[in-house]
Every structure is written in C-alpha cells, then in structure tokens.
Design a protein around this motif. Structure first.
Motif, PDB file in Angstrom:
ATOM      1  N   ALA A  61       0.847  -1.201   0.000  1.00  0.00           N
ATOM      2  CA  ALA A  61       0.000   0.000   0.000  1.00  0.00           C
ATOM      3  C   ALA A  61       0.880   1.248   0.000  1.00  0.00           C
ATOM      4  N   ALA A  62       1.969   1.207   0.750  1.00  0.00           N
ATOM      5  CA  ALA A  62       2.906   2.339   0.767  1.00  0.00           C
ATOM      6  C   ALA A  62       3.571   2.494  -0.604  1.00  0.00           C
ATOM      7  N   VAL A  63       3.926   1.388  -1.222  1.00  0.00           N
ATOM      8  CA  VAL A  63       4.523   1.430  -2.555  1.00  0.00           C
ATOM      9  C   VAL A  63       3.542   2.059  -3.537  1.00  0.00           C
ATOM     10  N   ALA A  64       2.279   1.660  -3.458  1.00  0.00           N
ATOM     11  CA  ALA A  64       1.252   2.160  -4.380  1.00  0.00           C
ATOM     12  C   ALA A  64       1.050   3.669  -4.253  1.00  0.00           C
ATOM     13  N   GLN A  65       1.304   4.229  -3.086  1.00  0.00           N
ATOM     14  CA  GLN A  65       1.127   5.673  -2.891  1.00  0.00           C
ATOM     15  C   GLN A  65       2.267   6.482  -3.498  1.00  0.00           C
ATOM     16  N   ALA A  66       3.363   5.829  -3.870  1.00  0.00           N
ATOM     17  CA  ALA A  66       4.497   6.483  -4.531  1.00  0.00           C
ATOM     18  C   ALA A  66       4.993   7.702  -3.747  1.00  0.00           C
ATOM     19  N   ILE A  67       5.141   7.530  -2.452  1.00  0.00           N
ATOM     20  CA  ILE A  67       5.645   8.610  -1.598  1.00  0.00           C
ATOM     21  C   ILE A  67       7.148   8.702  -1.805  1.00  0.00           C
ATOM     22  N   VAL A  89      10.279  -5.189   2.106  1.00  0.00           N
ATOM     23  CA  VAL A  89       9.375  -5.239   0.955  1.00  0.00           C
ATOM     24  C   VAL A  89       9.276  -3.853   0.311  1.00  0.00           C
ATOM     25  N   ALA A  90       9.021  -2.837   1.126  1.00  0.00           N
ATOM     26  CA  ALA A  90       8.863  -1.480   0.596  1.00  0.00           C
ATOM     27  C   ALA A  90      10.173  -0.949   0.006  1.00  0.00           C
ATOM     28  N   ARG A  91      11.287  -1.153   0.693  1.00  0.00           N
ATOM     29  CA  ARG A  91      12.578  -0.664   0.198  1.00  0.00           C
ATOM     30  C   ARG A  91      12.949  -1.332  -1.133  1.00  0.00           C
ATOM     31  N   VAL A  95      10.719   2.501  -1.986  1.00  0.00           N
ATOM     32  CA  VAL A  95      10.298   3.415  -0.924  1.00  0.00           C
ATOM     33  C   VAL A  95      11.473   3.616   0.037  1.00  0.00           C
ATOM     34  N   ASN A  96      11.794   4.863   0.332  1.00  0.00           N
ATOM     35  CA  ASN A  96      12.880   5.178   1.254  1.00  0.00           C
ATOM     36  C   ASN A  96      12.318   5.168   2.674  1.00  0.00           C
ATOM     37  N   VAL A  97      12.266   3.999   3.281  1.00  0.00           N
ATOM     38  CA  VAL A  97      11.666   3.819   4.600  1.00  0.00           C
ATOM     39  C   VAL A  97      12.626   3.061   5.500  1.00  0.00           C
ATOM     40  N   ARG A  98      12.607   3.420   6.767  1.00  0.00           N
ATOM     41  CA  ARG A  98      13.361   2.704   7.803  1.00  0.00           C
ATOM     42  C   ARG A  98      12.470   2.579   9.029  1.00  0.00           C
TER      43      ARG A  98
END
Length: 120
Positions: A61-67, A89-91, A95-98
C-alpha cells in the motif's frame, strides 16, 4: 500534524489492516496535495499482532502511494517486526523507509536523509 517541513502521523489503538491501509492512503493523498520533506509514522501507542501477509499488504500500500519523501516508521514489537519484513518489501520497491524503536534515532535519520529539521 505538521512540524515545519515534516508530516508526523501518530497512531494509537488496536491494529487492523483496513484502518492501517486507509491511513497509508490518507498519507499519500496528503503528501500529493501538500508535500512534506519527511514523514514520521509513530505507532508506539498501537497494539495487536500482525501477520506477515498483512505486513506485505501494508508495505505494498505504501509502494502504491508512490511517496518520495523518506519515511521513518516508529514502533515496538509486535507492531514493529524485528525482522523488518515490511521495511524490506517497501525498500525493495523503491520506498525510502526505515523502521525504528527510538524516536530520537528516527528523527536523526530523517534529518540525514533530507537535510531539513522539522522546525525549518
């Protein structure tokens, strides 16, 4: 809430996939209409167990939002997976997430990523 150029989202209560995915969609909409330099998602006050399939679903879902802004995800076990499955998964999908267990560490990472403190 806004902290200068950052968006800070604090979540509390029981975990549910539907509500969490809804929050991610709301965050994506907010970031498109009023971009922020960084995003801090605080789940320290959430509780419940999350299965790996749910972790995959909310990462996607985070990937789909293209933040495009860096995202620091703050939590504690069991909301935060010690294996960081959702983060991986997101990275792997850009997605630049930690994930962090310490808010000060999350904020330091966000400053390093953006060069912007929340008060700027």
């Amino acid at each position: 809430m806004r902290e200068g150029d950052w968006l800070v989202v604090r979540l509390s209560g029981p975990y549910s996939l539907e509500s969490f995915v809804g929050v991610i969609a709301d965050i994506g909409k907010t970031m498109r209409t009023a971009p922020a330099a960084a995003l801090l998602v605080d789940t320290l006050e959430m509780f419940g167990a999350i299965e790996d399939l749910d972790r995959y679903r909310f990462a996607m879902a985070a990937v789909a939002q293209a933040i495009t802004a860096p995202i620091a995800f703050l939590g504690k076990e069991p909301i935060l997976d010690p294996r960081r499955f959702a983060e991986v998964v997101a990275r792997n999908r850009g997605v630049n997430v930690r994930a962090f267990t310490s808010e000060p560490e999350a904020r330091v990472w966000l400053r390093e990523q953006t060069g912007v403190s929340p008060a700027n």
